[in-house]
Design a protein around this motif. Structure first.
Motif, PDB file in Angstrom:
ATOM      1  N   UNK A   1       0.657  -1.107  -0.057  1.00  0.00           N
ATOM      2  CA  UNK A   1      -0.093  -0.127   0.065  1.00  0.00           C
ATOM      3  C   UNK A   1       0.817   1.234  -0.030  1.00  0.00           C
ATOM      4  N   UNK A   2       2.079   1.144   0.411  1.00  0.00           N
ATOM      5  CA  UNK A   2       2.996   2.368   0.386  1.00  0.00           C
ATOM      6  C   UNK A   2       3.621   2.518  -0.982  1.00  0.00           C
ATOM      7  N   UNK A   3       3.750   3.778  -1.352  1.00  0.00           N
ATOM      8  CA  UNK A   3       4.421   3.998  -2.751  1.00  0.00           C
ATOM      9  C   UNK A   3       5.883   3.313  -2.808  1.00  0.00           C
ATOM     10  N   UNK A   4       6.145   2.646  -3.853  1.00  0.00           N
ATOM     11  CA  UNK A   4       7.472   1.847  -3.951  1.00  0.00           C
ATOM     12  C   UNK A   4       8.542   3.200  -4.210  1.00  0.00           C
ATOM     13  N   UNK A   5       8.094   4.072  -4.751  1.00  0.00           N
ATOM     14  CA  UNK A   5       9.150   4.751  -5.196  1.00  0.00           C
ATOM     15  C   UNK A   5       9.540   6.005  -4.403  1.00  0.00           C
ATOM     16  N   UNK A   6       9.132   5.806  -3.045  1.00  0.00           N
ATOM     17  CA  UNK A   6       9.590   7.099  -2.001  1.00  0.00           C
ATOM     18  C   UNK A   6      11.018   7.290  -2.166  1.00  0.00           C
ATOM     19  N   UNK A   7      11.041   8.536  -1.672  1.00  0.00           N
ATOM     20  CA  UNK A   7      12.421   9.175  -1.662  1.00  0.00           C
ATOM     21  C   UNK A   7      13.393   8.108  -0.895  1.00  0.00           C
ATOM     22  N   UNK A   8      14.687   8.176  -1.396  1.00  0.00           N
ATOM     23  CA  UNK A   8      15.672   7.153  -0.756  1.00  0.00           C
ATOM     24  C   UNK A   8      15.940   8.205   0.596  1.00  0.00           C
ATOM     25  N   UNK A   9      16.215   7.578   1.741  1.00  0.00           N
ATOM     26  CA  UNK A   9      16.752   8.291   2.861  1.00  0.00           C
ATOM     27  C   UNK A   9      18.168   8.363   2.712  1.00  0.00           C
ATOM     28  N   UNK A  10      18.446   9.698   3.121  1.00  0.00           N
ATOM     29  CA  UNK A  10      19.924   9.996   2.999  1.00  0.00           C
ATOM     30  C   UNK A  10      20.485  10.653   4.612  1.00  0.00           C
ATOM     31  N   UNK A  11      21.865  10.568   4.626  1.00  0.00           N
ATOM     32  CA  UNK A  11      22.423  10.602   5.651  1.00  0.00           C
ATOM     33  C   UNK A  11      23.401  11.881   5.545  1.00  0.00           C
ATOM     34  N   UNK A  12      22.981  12.902   6.021  1.00  0.00           N
ATOM     35  CA  UNK A  12      24.057  14.169   5.902  1.00  0.00           C
ATOM     36  C   UNK A  12      25.228  13.831   6.102  1.00  0.00           C
ATOM     37  N   UNK A  13      25.543  13.437   7.403  1.00  0.00           N
ATOM     38  CA  UNK A  13      26.983  13.270   7.941  1.00  0.00           C
ATOM     39  C   UNK A  13      27.800  12.102   7.439  1.00  0.00           C
ATOM     40  N   UNK A  14      27.015  11.114   6.433  1.00  0.00           N
ATOM     41  CA  UNK A  14      27.747  10.101   6.044  1.00  0.00           C
ATOM     42  C   UNK A  14      28.507  10.444   4.707  1.00  0.00           C
ATOM     43  N   UNK A  15      29.434   9.784   4.291  1.00  0.00           N
ATOM     44  CA  UNK A  15      30.221   9.852   3.104  1.00  0.00           C
ATOM     45  C   UNK A  15      29.175  10.023   1.875  1.00  0.00           C
ATOM     46  N   UNK A  16      29.168  11.165   1.024  1.00  0.00           N
ATOM     47  CA  UNK A  16      28.263  11.288   0.090  1.00  0.00           C
ATOM     48  C   UNK A  16      28.559  10.470  -1.159  1.00  0.00           C
ATOM     49  N   UNK A  17      29.713  10.036  -1.462  1.00  0.00           N
ATOM     50  CA  UNK A  17      29.834   9.015  -2.503  1.00  0.00           C
ATOM     51  C   UNK A  17      29.145   7.815  -2.536  1.00  0.00           C
ATOM     52  N   UNK A  18      29.047   7.137  -1.633  1.00  0.00           N
ATOM     53  CA  UNK A  18      28.461   5.851  -1.562  1.00  0.00           C
ATOM     54  C   UNK A  18      26.715   6.109  -1.938  1.00  0.00           C
ATOM     55  N   UNK A  19      26.412   7.337  -1.187  1.00  0.00           N
ATOM     56  CA  UNK A  19      25.091   7.822  -1.492  1.00  0.00           C
ATOM     57  C   UNK A  19      24.649   8.009  -2.841  1.00  0.00           C
ATOM     58  N   UNK A  20      25.526   8.844  -3.589  1.00  0.00           N
ATOM     59  CA  UNK A  20      25.386   9.190  -5.011  1.00  0.00           C
ATOM     60  C   UNK A  20      25.415   7.994  -5.807  1.00  0.00           C
ATOM     61  N   UNK A  21      26.447   7.149  -5.527  1.00  0.00           N
ATOM     62  CA  UNK A  21      26.814   5.898  -6.323  1.00  0.00           C
ATOM     63  C   UNK A  21      25.502   5.072  -6.378  1.00  0.00           C
ATOM     64  N   UNK A  22      24.750   5.199  -5.348  1.00  0.00           N
ATOM     65  CA  UNK A  22      23.460   4.156  -5.198  1.00  0.00           C
ATOM     66  C   UNK A  22      22.530   4.611  -5.921  1.00  0.00           C
ATOM     67  N   UNK A  23      22.375   5.881  -6.248  1.00  0.00           N
ATOM     68  CA  UNK A  23      21.377   6.458  -7.142  1.00  0.00           C
ATOM     69  C   UNK A  23      21.450   6.041  -8.813  1.00  0.00           C
TER      70      UNK A  23
END
Ligand SMILES: [Zn+2]
Length: 309
Positions: free
Chosen positions: A33-55
């Motif tokens: 019932x929840x939308x599957x395309x909900x925005x990914x959660x992000x961690x502002x203080x975690x390394x940005x590289x992994x988070x951008x690579x996951x998109x």
């Protein structure tokens, strides 16, 4: 070593490699019932590289660049088709063939012009990740969708196979003993560098100093103004790095200084041969010593990353 132990070790290595090549597992369970395309959660203080690579896809909206070449991101990027009429993308699994539409147009136009000059097509290396940002490996720049690596070796008469592209690498076209280009540097390489330098929007092209010298020496008549954009730099002996200036649609793009006046073929080029300290750093995979956190990027990059795409 007993055979059985060796076999066990081999299977462990294969298992480890297989684990690494799996797509990242999502930690969030999807409730019906929840939308599957909900925005990914992000961690502002975690390394940005992994988070951008996951998109894995671009953000939606109009194309816009935020920040600098070494600290930024890009919204509304588009992907260079992996197999074009006159180009192929190397190492496609890296998913780094994305950029601002202006960059994609420039790469396609260079490929067309090199083909029109009678040469085989070109091989494209890394551009940017789908939303730009820092990469876990490989580059300090390439963060805003305005940088493109283009290999100096052209395609074969036909095309590279998928297997060849997946493992693509190429030797340098510089002989570091003589500091001259090798016999592999010819008309096709001159053509691609010249067309890249003459492309509208291109601000500079990084290339090994002996290649800049070869370009200066081969340009014996006509307009030399485009040579200004070909900038000697460390590395870049097997590929050129094409960088566009900030596009007009991106007021939050942090510009660099323009290259110095003149063709750069005189004293400035000579200085690279007088002081050869640039030859010392070993070419290899760039890994940032201190990972950049998401918070260290322009604030807009948080929205770029959380966009549903
Ligand atoms: Zn590059």
């Amino acid at each position: 070593m007993p055979l059985v132990v060796r076999l066990l070790l081999v299977s462990l290595v294969i298992a480890a490699a297989a684990c690494e090549s799996k797509p990242p597992q999502t930690a969030t369970a999807v409730t019906p019932g929840t939308p599957t395309s909900s925005p990914p959660s992000v961690s502002p203080d975690a390394p940005a590289a992994k988070q951008f690579a996951a998109a894995s896809s671009a953000s939606i909206g109009t194309p816009k660049v935020f920040g600098s070449y070494t600290r930024g991101c890009v919204a509304g990027a588009i992907q260079l088709p992996l197999d074009g009429a006159h180009w192929q993308v190397a190492n496609p699994a890296r998913n780094r063939a994305w950029g601002h539409p202006g960059l994609i147009a420039v790469v396609q136009s260079i490929a067309t012009k090199v083909a029109q000059d009678g040469h085989n097509g070109i091989i494209i290396g890394d551009l940017a990740q789908p939303r730009g940002g820092p990469m876990p490996t490989g580059h300090a720049s390439h963060q805003v969708g305005l940088d493109a690596d283009i290999w100096l070796h052209t395609m074969p008469a036909g095309k590279h196979t998928t297997r060849e592209l997946d493992a693509y690498n190429a030797p340098p076209l510089v002989d570091f003993a003589t500091l001259r280009v090798t016999s592999g540097f010819g008309d096709a390489q001159y053509s691609m560098l010249k067309h890249a330098a003459q492309s509208p929007g291109v601000e500079r092209i990084f290339i090994s100093p002996p290649i800049k010298r070869a370009m200066c020496e081969r340009t014996t008549s006509g307009d030399r103004s485009w040579l200004r954009k070909i900038r000697p730099w460390t590395g870049h002996a097997a590929h050129m790095h094409v960088r566009l200036a900030c596009p007009a649609d991106s007021e939050d793009c942090k510009a660099q200084d323009e290259p110095p006046e003149g063709d750069g073929c005189g004293a400035e080029l000579q200085s690279w041969f007088d002081d050869r300290s640039w030859m010392k750093p070993k070419p290899g995979t760039y890994v940032p010593s201190v990972p950049m956190t998401l918070r260290a990027l322009p604030a807009a990059c948080m929205s770029v990353l959380t966009d549903r795409g």
